[in-house]
Design a protein around this motif. Structure first.
Motif, mmCIF file in Angstrom:
data_model
loop_
_atom_site.group_PDB
_atom_site.id
_atom_site.type_symbol
_atom_site.label_atom_id
_atom_site.label_comp_id
_atom_site.label_asym_id
_atom_site.label_seq_id
_atom_site.Cartn_x
_atom_site.Cartn_y
_atom_site.Cartn_z
ATOM 1 N N VAL A 37 -6.120 -27.596 3.129
ATOM 2 C CA VAL A 37 -6.959 -26.471 3.544
ATOM 3 C C VAL A 37 -6.843 -26.234 5.052
ATOM 4 O O VAL A 37 -6.488 -27.128 5.811
ATOM 5 N N ASN A 38 -7.156 -25.000 5.449
ATOM 6 C CA ASN A 38 -7.322 -24.650 6.849
ATOM 7 C C ASN A 38 -8.810 -24.496 7.126
ATOM 8 O O ASN A 38 -9.508 -23.771 6.401
ATOM 9 N N LEU A 39 -9.310 -25.169 8.145
ATOM 10 C CA LEU A 39 -10.691 -24.948 8.538
ATOM 11 C C LEU A 39 -10.809 -23.583 9.210
ATOM 12 O O LEU A 39 -9.809 -23.018 9.663
ATOM 13 N N PRO A 40 -12.012 -23.018 9.288
ATOM 14 C CA PRO A 40 -12.173 -21.652 9.800
ATOM 15 C C PRO A 40 -11.617 -21.461 11.208
ATOM 16 O O PRO A 40 -11.693 -22.352 12.055
ATOM 17 N N GLY A 41 -11.026 -20.287 11.410
ATOM 18 C CA GLY A 41 -10.555 -19.907 12.739
ATOM 19 C C GLY A 41 -9.149 -20.348 13.059
ATOM 20 O O GLY A 41 -8.709 -20.245 14.196
ATOM 21 N N VAL A 58 -17.527 -26.594 5.695
ATOM 22 C CA VAL A 58 -17.708 -27.003 4.303
ATOM 23 C C VAL A 58 -17.638 -25.791 3.376
ATOM 24 O O VAL A 58 -16.963 -25.822 2.332
ATOM 25 N N HIS A 59 -18.322 -24.708 3.744
ATOM 26 C CA HIS A 59 -18.304 -23.487 2.931
ATOM 27 C C HIS A 59 -16.885 -22.975 2.761
ATOM 28 O O HIS A 59 -16.476 -22.559 1.665
ATOM 29 N N SER A 60 -16.109 -23.004 3.835
ATOM 30 C CA SER A 60 -14.725 -22.527 3.787
ATOM 31 C C SER A 60 -13.880 -23.385 2.857
ATOM 32 O O SER A 60 -13.090 -22.865 2.051
ATOM 33 N N VAL A 61 -14.021 -24.696 2.956
ATOM 34 C CA VAL A 61 -13.228 -25.586 2.097
ATOM 35 C C VAL A 61 -13.609 -25.409 0.626
ATOM 36 O O VAL A 61 -12.736 -25.374 -0.253
ATOM 37 N N LEU A 62 -14.888 -25.279 0.341
ATOM 38 C CA LEU A 62 -15.324 -25.044 -1.037
ATOM 39 C C LEU A 62 -14.716 -23.764 -1.590
ATOM 40 O O LEU A 62 -14.292 -23.710 -2.753
ATOM 41 N N LYS A 63 -14.670 -22.731 -0.749
ATOM 42 C CA LYS A 63 -14.070 -21.448 -1.162
ATOM 43 C C LYS A 63 -12.590 -21.646 -1.503
ATOM 44 O O LYS A 63 -12.102 -21.137 -2.518
ATOM 45 N N ARG A 66 -12.168 -23.394 -4.801
ATOM 46 C CA ARG A 66 -12.403 -22.475 -5.919
ATOM 47 C C ARG A 66 -11.212 -21.548 -6.112
ATOM 48 O O ARG A 66 -10.777 -21.310 -7.251
ATOM 49 N N GLU A 67 -10.688 -21.020 -5.018
ATOM 50 C CA GLU A 67 -9.562 -20.090 -5.116
ATOM 51 C C GLU A 67 -8.319 -20.767 -5.691
ATOM 52 O O GLU A 67 -7.514 -20.129 -6.366
ATOM 53 N N ALA A 68 -8.171 -22.060 -5.417
ATOM 54 C CA ALA A 68 -7.037 -22.808 -5.957
ATOM 55 C C ALA A 68 -7.270 -23.239 -7.409
ATOM 56 O O ALA A 68 -6.362 -23.777 -8.045
ATOM 57 N N ARG A 69 -8.492 -23.026 -7.908
ATOM 58 C CA ARG A 69 -8.861 -23.346 -9.285
ATOM 59 C C ARG A 69 -8.652 -24.818 -9.617
ATOM 60 O O ARG A 69 -8.197 -25.176 -10.706
ATOM 61 N N LEU A 70 -9.004 -25.650 -8.663
ATOM 62 C CA LEU A 70 -8.917 -27.089 -8.897
ATOM 63 C C LEU A 70 -10.097 -27.527 -9.754
ATOM 64 O O LEU A 70 -11.228 -27.123 -9.524
ATOM 65 N N GLN A 71 -9.816 -28.375 -10.710
ATOM 66 C CA GLN A 71 -10.859 -28.832 -11.624
ATOM 67 C C GLN A 71 -10.785 -30.342 -11.775
ATOM 68 O O GLN A 71 -9.788 -30.974 -11.451
#
Length: 243
Positions: A37-41, A58-63, A66-71
């Motif tokens: 992941v890339n942290l914001p900015g 944290v919000h950015s990483v969670l997003k 989700r976008e990567a559809r990891l389960q």
């Protein structure tokens, strides 16, 4: 129990590109889904570095997860300053969704303290100056970055390192951290014996601040081990992901 996916979180002045050599090595060893992941900015991820908070990271990483559809059960791998955001991320994911956390020479302040209160020279005076006078901090000079992050690297590796460094926020280095809600999943530490940014003795203090770990893997490597020794790191991470 095997990890269902592995998420990589970079440290200060870095972005997701720092993991590229290790991801390449890992793809030769495992079919487990991988996400750096890339942290914001940085590197195109939206965010304001001049006012960034740990919660926004944290919000950015969670997003991105989700976008990567990891389960399934996620293994979180953090480097350096990711030590202040990864426990908060784990708290949001909850124990039910975690396989483990792997801390690679991470900065772990005492409960209620900040990054700038927790570092040793040579990084401490730089971090304190930046936190006091700057909202964001430019990439470290190439020669110093190579010395503090990349001792022992090849010339090509050092070139990759310095060309991928980026501007960093100072707001989260001043933010007081808390790990009160960190879940009790397995925690592992990769201790870098030749680290000039966070010394081995300081790393052991950070392990105590964390409340201990399930295992400590000592590696004869520099701070940016994911660039310097990607195959070695990939082997260690693969082993952890299968436990």
């Amino acid at each position: 129990m095997k990890a269902d996916a592995i998420v990589f979180i970079h440290g200060g002045q870095h972005d997701a590109r720092c993991w590229d050599p290790t991801l390449l090595a890992l793809r030769e060893l495992t079919s487990t889904p991988l996400l750096a992941v890339n942290l914001p900015g940085r590197n195109g991820e939206p965010g304001n570095l001049s006012s960034l908070t740990i919660a926004e990271c944290v919000h950015s990483v969670l997003k991105q997860i989700r976008e990567a559809r990891l389960q399934g059960k996620l293994m979180l791998v953090g480097h350096s300053m990711a030590g202040i955001s990864m426990p908060a991320l784990a708290a949001e994911l909850t124990e039910a969704n975690l396989h483990s956390m792997v801390f690679i020479s991470c900065c772990i302040p005492k409960e209620g303290y900040s990054v700038v209160e927790s570092l040793d020279p040579p990084m401490a005076p730089i971090a304190k100056f930046a936190a006091k006078y700057l909202k964001t901090f430019p990439p470290l000079p190439k020669a110093f970055a190579s010395w503090v992050f990349g001792n022992g690297m090849t010339r090509q590796q050092k070139q990759f390192l310095v060309t991928t460094l980026c501007r960093e926020t100072t707001t989260i280095t001043r933010e007081k951290v808390s790990r009160i809600n960190m879940p009790q999943c397995p925690r592992h530490w990769i201790l870098l014996e030749r680290d000039r940014a966070i010394s081995p003795s300081r790393q052991r203090e950070f392990i105590n601040n964390l409340g201990g770990v399930s295992s400590i893997e000592s590696v004869d490597g520099c701070h940016d081990i994911m660039i310097a020794e990607p195959k070695l790191l990939a082997e260690r991470l693969t082993r952890i992901s299968k436990t």
